[in-house]
Design a protein around this motif. Sequence first.
Motif, PDB file in Angstrom:
ATOM      1  N   GLY A  56      61.473 126.934   4.293  1.00 30.90           N
ATOM      2  CA  GLY A  56      62.785 126.675   3.721  1.00 30.90           C
ATOM      3  C   GLY A  56      63.719 126.206   4.810  1.00 30.90           C
ATOM      4  N   HIS A  57      64.920 125.806   4.405  1.00 34.70           N
ATOM      5  CA  HIS A  57      65.878 125.357   5.406  1.00 34.70           C
ATOM      6  C   HIS A  57      67.140 126.203   5.349  1.00 34.70           C
ATOM      7  CE1 HIS A  57      67.191 122.888   1.920  1.00 34.70           C
ATOM      8  NE2 HIS A  57      68.386 123.073   2.430  1.00 34.70           N
ATOM      9  N   LEU A  58      67.851 126.200   6.452  1.00 35.04           N
ATOM     10  CA  LEU A  58      69.111 126.915   6.522  1.00 35.04           C
ATOM     11  C   LEU A  58      70.151 126.169   5.703  1.00 35.04           C
ATOM     12  CD1 LEU A  58      69.127 127.813  10.317  1.00 35.04           C
ATOM     13  CD2 LEU A  58      68.441 129.250   8.396  1.00 35.04           C
ATOM     14  N   SER A  59      71.016 126.904   5.060  1.00 34.70           N
ATOM     15  CA  SER A  59      72.051 126.307   4.221  1.00 34.70           C
ATOM     16  C   SER A  59      73.093 125.598   5.064  1.00 34.70           C
ATOM     17  CB  SER A  59      72.766 127.384   3.408  1.00 34.70           C
ATOM     18  OG  SER A  59      71.898 127.978   2.507  1.00 34.70           O
ATOM     19  N   ASP A  60      73.562 124.473   4.553  1.00 33.69           N
ATOM     20  CA  ASP A  60      74.709 123.819   5.162  1.00 33.69           C
ATOM     21  C   ASP A  60      75.956 124.567   4.700  1.00 33.69           C
ATOM     22  OD1 ASP A  60      73.123 121.837   6.287  1.00 33.69           O
ATOM     23  OD2 ASP A  60      73.304 120.547   4.528  1.00 33.69           O
ATOM     24  N   GLY A  61      76.924 124.708   5.560  1.00 34.36           N
ATOM     25  CA  GLY A  61      78.169 125.359   5.167  1.00 34.36           C
ATOM     26  C   GLY A  61      77.983 126.849   4.925  1.00 34.36           C
ATOM     27  N   ASN A  62      78.746 127.372   4.000  1.00 30.09           N
ATOM     28  CA  ASN A  62      78.751 128.796   3.690  1.00 30.09           C
ATOM     29  C   ASN A  62      77.625 129.115   2.708  1.00 30.09           C
ATOM     30  OD1 ASN A  62      79.255 131.404   2.839  1.00 30.09           O
ATOM     31  ND2 ASN A  62      81.440 131.095   2.549  1.00 30.09           N
ATOM     32  N   PRO A  63      76.600 129.875   3.122  1.00 29.21           N
ATOM     33  CA  PRO A  63      75.486 130.159   2.216  1.00 29.21           C
ATOM     34  C   PRO A  63      75.904 130.970   0.986  1.00 29.21           C
ATOM     35  CG  PRO A  63      75.268 131.452   4.213  1.00 29.21           C
ATOM     36  CD  PRO A  63      76.414 130.507   4.430  1.00 29.21           C
ATOM     37  N   TYR A  64      77.008 131.703   1.070  1.00 31.42           N
ATOM     38  CA  TYR A  64      77.486 132.457  -0.085  1.00 31.42           C
ATOM     39  C   TYR A  64      77.959 131.528  -1.195  1.00 31.42           C
ATOM     40  CZ  TYR A  64      77.150 136.549   2.867  1.00 31.42           C
ATOM     41  OH  TYR A  64      76.686 137.544   3.682  1.00 31.42           O
ATOM     42  N   ASP A  65      78.321 130.303  -0.839  1.00 29.13           N
ATOM     43  CA  ASP A  65      78.739 129.325  -1.832  1.00 29.13           C
ATOM     44  C   ASP A  65      77.556 128.589  -2.458  1.00 29.13           C
ATOM     45  OD1 ASP A  65      81.389 129.954  -1.323  1.00 29.13           O
ATOM     46  OD2 ASP A  65      81.668 128.282   0.081  1.00 29.13           O
ATOM     47  N   ILE A  79      74.928 135.961 -12.168  1.00 28.78           N
ATOM     48  CA  ILE A  79      76.380 135.843 -12.173  1.00 28.78           C
ATOM     49  C   ILE A  79      76.707 134.360 -12.193  1.00 28.78           C
ATOM     50  CG2 ILE A  79      78.463 136.174 -10.785  1.00 28.78           C
ATOM     51  CD1 ILE A  79      77.193 138.759  -9.744  1.00 28.78           C
ATOM     52  N   HIS A  80      77.631 133.952 -13.062  1.00 34.30           N
ATOM     53  CA  HIS A  80      78.038 132.553 -13.136  1.00 34.30           C
ATOM     54  C   HIS A  80      79.491 132.422 -12.726  1.00 34.30           C
ATOM     55  CE1 HIS A  80      74.386 131.077 -14.977  1.00 34.30           C
ATOM     56  NE2 HIS A  80      74.371 132.198 -15.672  1.00 34.30           N
ATOM     57  N   LEU A  81      79.798 131.344 -12.067  1.00 34.68           N
ATOM     58  CA  LEU A  81      81.170 131.089 -11.663  1.00 34.68           C
ATOM     59  C   LEU A  81      81.980 130.657 -12.880  1.00 34.68           C
ATOM     60  CD1 LEU A  81      80.587 129.092  -8.372  1.00 34.68           C
ATOM     61  CD2 LEU A  81      81.149 131.507  -8.621  1.00 34.68           C
TER      62      LEU A  81
END
Length: 88
Positions: A56-65, A79-81
């Motif tokens: 897998g790859h590391l997330s760009d930016g904030n991984p929580y997003d 959970i849905h936004l």
Amino acid sequence: MSIPSSARSNFQTLLRAAGEGNLALMECLDAASGAPRYVICAVGRGDGDFVFTPFGHLSDGNPYDAYLPPEPGDHSGFIHLATSGEAP
């Protein structure tokens, strides 16, 4: 939702590689977009050469997003936004 056995097996392989010090972080290009990706790989040996298996790859930016977690108390949902601008 149940995690498939193939994902569990890959995760165990990743844990084993980490425990043995056989992980690498490689810069690669995304096959679809050509964007740079930083890929987590298990490192093995095959026919005298190193073999890098991408997991897998590391997330760009904030991984929580980037991800929506499972819904607590509902094992079949996530959970849905809120789409109306309201906080979840």
